[in-house]
Design a protein around this motif. Sequence first.
Motif, PDB file in Angstrom:
ATOM      1  N   VAL A 172     -39.120 -45.813   0.194  1.00  0.00           N
ATOM      2  CA  VAL A 172     -39.252 -44.393  -0.143  1.00  0.00           C
ATOM      3  C   VAL A 172     -38.626 -43.539   0.963  1.00  0.00           C
ATOM      4  CG1 VAL A 172     -40.890 -42.506  -0.486  1.00  0.00           C
ATOM      5  CG2 VAL A 172     -41.270 -44.695  -1.610  1.00  0.00           C
ATOM      6  N   LYS A 173     -38.869 -43.898   2.213  1.00  0.00           N
ATOM      7  CA  LYS A 173     -38.296 -43.138   3.331  1.00  0.00           C
ATOM      8  C   LYS A 173     -36.774 -43.215   3.344  1.00  0.00           C
ATOM      9  CE  LYS A 173     -42.285 -43.606   6.426  1.00  0.00           C
ATOM     10  NZ  LYS A 173     -42.798 -44.261   7.662  1.00  0.00           N
ATOM     11  N   SER A 174     -36.227 -44.318   2.859  1.00  0.00           N
ATOM     12  CA  SER A 174     -34.770 -44.499   2.904  1.00  0.00           C
ATOM     13  C   SER A 174     -34.036 -43.490   2.021  1.00  0.00           C
ATOM     14  CB  SER A 174     -34.403 -45.929   2.481  1.00  0.00           C
ATOM     15  OG  SER A 174     -34.549 -46.111   1.077  1.00  0.00           O
ATOM     16  N   PHE A 175     -34.743 -42.870   1.075  1.00  0.00           N
ATOM     17  CA  PHE A 175     -34.116 -41.891   0.180  1.00  0.00           C
ATOM     18  C   PHE A 175     -34.382 -40.454   0.626  1.00  0.00           C
ATOM     19  CE2 PHE A 175     -34.700 -45.633  -2.604  1.00  0.00           C
ATOM     20  CZ  PHE A 175     -33.368 -45.836  -2.934  1.00  0.00           C
TER      21      PHE A 175
ATOM     22  N   ARG B 281     -33.594 -36.522  -1.210  1.00  0.00           N
ATOM     23  CA  ARG B 281     -34.604 -35.487  -1.480  1.00  0.00           C
ATOM     24  C   ARG B 281     -34.244 -34.175  -0.781  1.00  0.00           C
ATOM     25  NH1 ARG B 281     -37.877 -40.171  -0.955  1.00  0.00           N
ATOM     26  NH2 ARG B 281     -38.173 -39.828   1.275  1.00  0.00           N
ATOM     27  N   GLU B 282     -33.814 -34.262   0.456  1.00  0.00           N
ATOM     28  CA  GLU B 282     -33.517 -33.046   1.208  1.00  0.00           C
ATOM     29  C   GLU B 282     -32.278 -32.336   0.660  1.00  0.00           C
ATOM     30  OE1 GLU B 282     -33.392 -34.253   5.310  1.00  0.00           O
ATOM     31  OE2 GLU B 282     -35.592 -34.154   5.505  1.00  0.00           O
TER      32      GLU B 282
ATOM     33  N   ARG C 193     -30.093 -40.193  -8.619  1.00  0.00           N
ATOM     34  CA  ARG C 193     -29.403 -40.608  -7.401  1.00  0.00           C
ATOM     35  C   ARG C 193     -30.095 -41.797  -6.751  1.00  0.00           C
ATOM     36  NH1 ARG C 193     -28.081 -35.627  -3.585  1.00  0.00           N
ATOM     37  NH2 ARG C 193     -27.172 -37.373  -2.413  1.00  0.00           N
ATOM     38  N   VAL C 194     -31.414 -41.831  -6.821  1.00  0.00           N
ATOM     39  CA  VAL C 194     -32.154 -42.961  -6.260  1.00  0.00           C
ATOM     40  C   VAL C 194     -31.914 -44.230  -7.079  1.00  0.00           C
ATOM     41  CG1 VAL C 194     -34.501 -43.888  -6.017  1.00  0.00           C
ATOM     42  CG2 VAL C 194     -33.950 -41.633  -5.094  1.00  0.00           C
ATOM     43  N   ALA C 195     -31.893 -44.092  -8.394  1.00  0.00           N
ATOM     44  CA  ALA C 195     -31.735 -45.263  -9.263  1.00  0.00           C
ATOM     45  C   ALA C 195     -30.287 -45.700  -9.402  1.00  0.00           C
ATOM     46  CB  ALA C 195     -32.323 -44.971 -10.640  1.00  0.00           C
ATOM     47  N   PHE C 196     -29.369 -44.725  -9.558  1.00  0.00           N
ATOM     48  CA  PHE C 196     -27.986 -45.041  -9.903  1.00  0.00           C
ATOM     49  C   PHE C 196     -26.968 -44.707  -8.821  1.00  0.00           C
ATOM     50  CE2 PHE C 196     -29.633 -43.617 -14.278  1.00  0.00           C
ATOM     51  CZ  PHE C 196     -30.155 -44.865 -14.542  1.00  0.00           C
ATOM     52  N   GLY C 197     -27.349 -43.827  -7.892  1.00  0.00           N
ATOM     53  CA  GLY C 197     -26.403 -43.408  -6.857  1.00  0.00           C
ATOM     54  C   GLY C 197     -25.693 -42.116  -7.169  1.00  0.00           C
TER      55      GLY C 197
ATOM     56  N   HIS D 168     -46.771 -42.713  -4.146  1.00  0.00           N
ATOM     57  CA  HIS D 168     -46.255 -42.195  -2.862  1.00  0.00           C
ATOM     58  C   HIS D 168     -44.893 -41.550  -3.057  1.00  0.00           C
ATOM     59  CE1 HIS D 168     -45.607 -41.728   1.378  1.00  0.00           C
ATOM     60  NE2 HIS D 168     -44.575 -42.561   1.395  1.00  0.00           N
ATOM     61  N   PHE D 169     -44.048 -42.189  -3.848  1.00  0.00           N
ATOM     62  CA  PHE D 169     -42.729 -41.646  -4.159  1.00  0.00           C
ATOM     63  C   PHE D 169     -42.869 -40.268  -4.808  1.00  0.00           C
ATOM     64  CE2 PHE D 169     -39.030 -41.016  -6.823  1.00  0.00           C
ATOM     65  CZ  PHE D 169     -37.970 -41.522  -6.072  1.00  0.00           C
ATOM     66  N   ALA D 170     -43.801 -40.145  -5.759  1.00  0.00           N
ATOM     67  CA  ALA D 170     -43.981 -38.890  -6.493  1.00  0.00           C
ATOM     68  C   ALA D 170     -44.507 -37.775  -5.597  1.00  0.00           C
ATOM     69  CB  ALA D 170     -44.934 -39.110  -7.669  1.00  0.00           C
TER      70      ALA D 170
END
Length: 498
Positions: A148-151, A155-156, A190-194, A444-446
């Motif tokens: 989760v932190k890697s993304f 998010r920002e 973006r998290v799932a597919f880039g 946590h992701f949500a």
Amino acid sequence: MELLSSLDTLHVSLILITLLIPLIGFKWFSFGSKTKKPSPPSPPRLPIIGNFHQLGPSPRESLRDLSNKYGSLMLLHLGSVPTLVASSAEVAREILKTNDLVFSDRPNLSIPNILFYGSTDIAFSRYGEYWRQLKSIVVLNLLSSTRVKSFRQVREEETHLVMHTLEESRGSAVDMSALLGSYTSNVLCRVAFGKTYYELGFTDKLKKFVDMLGTFCVGSYIPWLSWIDHLSGLRGRAHAISKELDHFLKGVVDEHLNKEIGGDETQTFVDILRDIQKDKTLGFSLNTNTLKAVILDVFVAGSDTIFSSLDWAMSELIKHPKVMKTLQLEVIEIGQGRPAILEEDLDKMKYLKAVVKEALRLHAPLPLLLAREARDRVNLMGYGIPPRTQVIINAWAIGRDPVSWKEPEEFRPERFLNNPVEYKGLHYEFLPFGAGRRGCPGLHFAIVLIELILANIVYKFNFELPNGVKDVDLDMTEANGVTVQRKNPLMVMASRRF
């Protein structure tokens, strides 16, 4: 001789009766001991449809009203399917904790079977070794704290785009609902597919998919009337939507087949699942359909629920300007004039966390948790529950239960300050993400997505309603669906705070 024969027959009969009486008594006692547990209270039902006619246009409210009359654990008959409805924290605890293993299965439902490749995803698959291994892979590889932190950058960057859109509005009316929906969809894509897929209309495809998931299927509850689903075209539409989304996902997965990850580029969910698929040491075969089913889980579980939670939290803040002011003071103090609120700031924001929890209490993202099914016979709250009984937890009603919450219809974030109640499913009066084995693994992701955007929005902007509408008059009408969303979009006018 005839008399003697008659006496002998009588004698034999008496012996048999003497021997049978204890046996009959034992059988009667055994039968009685097995059936002495009564069924939960149940409202009267109609032939064939059972209690379906009592659900009304808003099942969560209808079930809450019925539970007020028949009890917090009641038995309905939805067609031919016996269904328990839990509407209190006490009953939810007995189901989700004390008897979690017994109630860890999912019912066999036609529409999810069509949409999720035979229910081979995490949400709808039957309980067993397959489900346990699949969940373990997803939790460890896709939804761990490290992952989760890697993304964070995604998010920002998407948060910055929302801020830019609000700034460019220059005081004109903005559809905040649409803006928050785009934020949620873009992060997940973006998290799932880039990357996002505006040009392929992925968001529209996903909306049709979710809407179909919430459609009533006659055959799932009255099997001998399943022909109605064919005649009405329901199953045909489900197959068409599934085929359309499958074609899209196949293209995305093929794009990642031989993709090279270079430099500091973060792996997407598809990349990670592809690597798992190639790893032959795991002892678990992750085929391409399962991979696609897991990706669909991410979007279905994430897009609507995160978006609706954000939309309602923002609506409640605008409707309650004192709460908005208190939150802004906290965010300003921690932000200290910096350009943006960062993720490491969020743990310091106790009132922000209270606001989010209160919004989730009043507006449970999934008001009726996904149905469970009893694997074995069980004694529940003094009632006998046979196997294959379905269970529905009315999280919406539990979040508004006056037994658990003082003034439950009021939006009061302060109730969560100095309060140990958390999201993790250990407090059964608060179940926005479910609990137990089948609880949502992506909470946590949500929560990070929700807290980050809210903190930045209130940090940078003040809000008014268009056309001179007062805050207290904001329309809070709910629409009915799998998730509870606003009936009408939230329109606002934003002005920079500094």
